[in-house]
Write a protein that holds these residues in place. Structure first.
Motif, PDB file in Angstrom:
ATOM      1  N   ARG A 170     -25.892 -17.973  26.927  1.00 43.55           N
ATOM      2  CA  ARG A 170     -27.349 -17.991  27.092  1.00 43.55           C
ATOM      3  C   ARG A 170     -28.000 -19.177  26.376  1.00 43.55           C
ATOM      4  O   ARG A 170     -28.925 -19.808  26.891  1.00 43.55           O
ATOM      5  CB  ARG A 170     -27.953 -16.685  26.573  1.00 43.55           C
ATOM      6  CG  ARG A 170     -29.405 -16.502  26.977  1.00 43.55           C
ATOM      7  CD  ARG A 170     -29.947 -15.175  26.452  1.00 43.55           C
ATOM      8  NE  ARG A 170     -29.164 -14.044  26.920  1.00 43.55           N
ATOM      9  CZ  ARG A 170     -29.317 -13.479  28.105  1.00 43.55           C
ATOM     10  NH1 ARG A 170     -30.190 -13.965  28.957  1.00 43.55           N
ATOM     11  NH2 ARG A 170     -28.583 -12.434  28.449  1.00 43.55           N
ATOM     12  N   ARG A 192     -23.319 -18.293  36.376  1.00 44.57           N
ATOM     13  CA  ARG A 192     -23.834 -17.060  35.787  1.00 44.57           C
ATOM     14  C   ARG A 192     -24.081 -17.283  34.300  1.00 44.57           C
ATOM     15  O   ARG A 192     -23.574 -18.233  33.704  1.00 44.57           O
ATOM     16  CB  ARG A 192     -22.857 -15.900  36.004  1.00 44.57           C
ATOM     17  CG  ARG A 192     -22.642 -15.569  37.481  1.00 44.57           C
ATOM     18  CD  ARG A 192     -21.833 -14.300  37.669  1.00 44.57           C
ATOM     19  NE  ARG A 192     -21.619 -14.020  39.083  1.00 44.57           N
ATOM     20  CZ  ARG A 192     -21.052 -12.925  39.550  1.00 44.57           C
ATOM     21  NH1 ARG A 192     -20.632 -11.980  38.710  1.00 44.57           N
ATOM     22  NH2 ARG A 192     -20.887 -12.742  40.846  1.00 44.57           N
ATOM     23  N   VAL A 193     -24.857 -16.378  33.711  1.00 44.21           N
ATOM     24  CA  VAL A 193     -25.234 -16.496  32.302  1.00 44.21           C
ATOM     25  C   VAL A 193     -24.851 -15.221  31.579  1.00 44.21           C
ATOM     26  O   VAL A 193     -25.050 -14.113  32.087  1.00 44.21           O
ATOM     27  CB  VAL A 193     -26.749 -16.746  32.157  1.00 44.21           C
ATOM     28  CG1 VAL A 193     -27.141 -16.782  30.685  1.00 44.21           C
ATOM     29  CG2 VAL A 193     -27.136 -18.050  32.834  1.00 44.21           C
ATOM     30  N   SER A 194     -24.275 -15.391  30.380  1.00 44.09           N
ATOM     31  CA  SER A 194     -23.883 -14.247  29.554  1.00 44.09           C
ATOM     32  C   SER A 194     -24.471 -14.420  28.160  1.00 44.09           C
ATOM     33  O   SER A 194     -24.646 -15.549  27.683  1.00 44.09           O
ATOM     34  CB  SER A 194     -22.356 -14.163  29.466  1.00 44.09           C
ATOM     35  OG  SER A 194     -21.952 -13.112  28.598  1.00 44.09           O
ATOM     36  N   ALA A 245     -21.701 -11.119  33.647  1.00 46.26           N
ATOM     37  CA  ALA A 245     -22.726 -12.163  33.527  1.00 46.26           C
ATOM     38  C   ALA A 245     -23.738 -12.050  34.659  1.00 46.26           C
ATOM     39  O   ALA A 245     -23.439 -11.533  35.742  1.00 46.26           O
ATOM     40  CB  ALA A 245     -22.063 -13.541  33.533  1.00 46.26           C
ATOM     41  N   TRP A 246     -24.946 -12.558  34.389  1.00 49.22           N
ATOM     42  CA  TRP A 246     -26.016 -12.470  35.384  1.00 49.22           C
ATOM     43  C   TRP A 246     -26.038 -13.740  36.232  1.00 49.22           C
ATOM     44  O   TRP A 246     -26.065 -14.846  35.711  1.00 49.22           O
ATOM     45  CB  TRP A 246     -27.375 -12.294  34.707  1.00 49.22           C
ATOM     46  CG  TRP A 246     -28.463 -12.115  35.722  1.00 49.22           C
ATOM     47  CD1 TRP A 246     -29.286 -13.067  36.230  1.00 49.22           C
ATOM     48  CD2 TRP A 246     -28.790 -10.900  36.392  1.00 49.22           C
ATOM     49  NE1 TRP A 246     -30.119 -12.524  37.178  1.00 49.22           N
ATOM     50  CE2 TRP A 246     -29.844 -11.195  37.302  1.00 49.22           C
ATOM     51  CE3 TRP A 246     -28.307  -9.588  36.319  1.00 49.22           C
ATOM     52  CZ2 TRP A 246     -30.419 -10.229  38.114  1.00 49.22           C
ATOM     53  CZ3 TRP A 246     -28.887  -8.635  37.137  1.00 49.22           C
ATOM     54  CH2 TRP A 246     -29.926  -8.949  38.020  1.00 49.22           C
ATOM     55  N   LEU A 248     -27.273 -16.852  38.384  1.00 51.69           N
ATOM     56  CA  LEU A 248     -28.455 -17.679  38.581  1.00 51.69           C
ATOM     57  C   LEU A 248     -28.568 -17.988  40.071  1.00 51.69           C
ATOM     58  O   LEU A 248     -27.593 -18.399  40.704  1.00 51.69           O
ATOM     59  CB  LEU A 248     -28.341 -18.990  37.799  1.00 51.69           C
ATOM     60  CG  LEU A 248     -28.427 -18.886  36.276  1.00 51.69           C
ATOM     61  CD1 LEU A 248     -28.383 -20.274  35.671  1.00 51.69           C
ATOM     62  CD2 LEU A 248     -29.698 -18.172  35.855  1.00 51.69           C
ATOM     63  N   SER A 274     -34.712 -15.350  38.336  1.00 51.31           N
ATOM     64  CA  SER A 274     -33.312 -15.461  37.953  1.00 51.31           C
ATOM     65  C   SER A 274     -33.172 -16.052  36.563  1.00 51.31           C
ATOM     66  O   SER A 274     -32.398 -15.565  35.734  1.00 51.31           O
ATOM     67  CB  SER A 274     -32.573 -16.329  38.981  1.00 51.31           C
ATOM     68  OG  SER A 274     -31.229 -16.505  38.607  1.00 51.31           O
ATOM     69  N   ALA A 278     -32.093 -14.125  33.077  1.00 49.91           N
ATOM     70  CA  ALA A 278     -30.941 -14.686  32.370  1.00 49.91           C
ATOM     71  C   ALA A 278     -31.264 -14.983  30.908  1.00 49.91           C
ATOM     72  O   ALA A 278     -30.374 -15.309  30.132  1.00 49.91           O
ATOM     73  CB  ALA A 278     -30.459 -15.952  33.058  1.00 49.91           C
TER      74      ALA A 278
END
Length: 328
Positions: A170, A192-194, A245-246, A248, A274, A278
């Motif tokens: 992040r 993706r973002v974690s 992870a989310w 983007l 998004s 995130a």
């Protein structure tokens, strides 16, 4: 880089051949004058080009040089070089098989230690350029030997159709510049973002991995792992981080200031949502999308009004429930 260099021509030879193609034919002194070279340089290069079948001396006019038709002469060189590359590919495959066979009998050959920023960067580029299907990457907030803006191998591999799956920590998202984000958008990479990424990691084609050896060392070092078992374990780690992870959702609208958003979210709204979900701040979203802070805040306010949300958290839940944002 001169394109004809791929066919074995030096920059000087390529320059002279191009000039002769345009002129149709001329003498050494005239060609030297036009190309601002010495007659000796031109004479020696013409002899080399003649040996490659690209130029010839005119039988009708002594001292006059003419270019061979590019459609014939260059195609012949292309075919020769293609044959050489095919032979090299066969040799590379045989050597890789020999290496795997030898490594199977020696556990020390399954892990390669690479020391120094230059060496680490070179192996990182080689992993990407050698990939034929997929590159998986975990990116942490720690200093890196190869900044994203200098990762030309990623551009080349992505242009060849190599799939990239990337998980950013992040804090990295907050530091990512708008230029880097646009580059990712153009490459259509999956990002993706974690909240936390356990380690830097690169895995090429699910068979070769690269991890840092000592994150605290002033001199970068890494392990390049060829063992199937170890690589599969690292791949499992990547998949675990990837699943949680989310994602983007990138868009590339030419938007600066928007007076009123259309009903429901458009591509720009989805991008804003998004990034916010995130973990990016309004200021970070504005910077990464290259728009004004008030534009982001107006869009968020409009989305909250449309969903009846009274907080950013409620907006996130509403976006998820309405199907605006979904985990693949």
């Amino acid at each position: 880089m001169e394109a004809l260099a791929a066919l074995g021509l030096s920059p000087l030879e390529a320059k002279l051949y191009r000039a002769l193609v345009g002129l149709g034919g001329t003498g050494v002194d005239d060609l030297a004058h036009r190309c601002r070279l010495s007659s000796a340089e031109v004479g020696g290069s013409l002899v080399a080009l003649e040996g490659q079948g690209l130029v010839a001396q005119s039988a009708a006019t002594p001292g006059r040089w003419v270019a061979a038709p590019p459609g014939i002469a260059l195609r012949a060189l292309v075919n020769d070089r293609r044959h050489e590359l095919e032979q090299a590919e066969l040799v590379a495959a045989r050597l890789a098989e020999v290496h795997r066979t030898d490594a199977a009998g020696n556990v020390h050959d399954l892990v390669e230690v690479v020391v120094g920023a230059s060496a680490v960067g070179q192996r990182f580029h080689q992993l990407q350029l050698g990939a034929v299907q997929e590159v998986c990457v975990l990116v942490t907030d720690e200093p890196t030997a190869v900044p994203a803006t200098e990762n030309q191998a990623e551009d080349i591999a992505a242009a060849r159709g190599i799939r990239y799956r990337i998980v950013l920590e992040r804090d990295v998202l907050e530091q990512t510049s708008q230029t880097e984000l646009v580059a990712v958008m153009r490459r259509n990479e999956e990002v993706r973002v974690s909240d936390r990424v356990p380690t830097k990691l690169v895995i090429a084609d699910r068979r070769t991995a690269m991890v840092p050896l000592d994150a605290d060392s002033p001199d970068p070092a890494a392990l390049v792992i060829h063992s199937t078992g170890l690589v599969q374990s690292l791949l499992s780690l990547f998949d675990f981080v990837w699943r949680d992870a989310w994602p983007l959702m990138f868009a590339s609208p030419d938007v600066d200031e928007v007076v009123q958003a259309p009903p429901g979210p458009d591509e720009f709204d989805i991008q804003v949502l998004s990034l916010l979900i995130a973990g990016a701040s309004d200021a970070s979203v504005a910077r990464q999308l290259d728009v004004g802070l008030r534009t982001v805040q107006r869009r968020v306010r409009s989305l909250m009004d449309a969903t009846g949300a009274s907080s950013r958290i409620q907006l996130g839940w509403a976006a998820y429930e309405k199907g605006w944002l979904r985990r693949p």
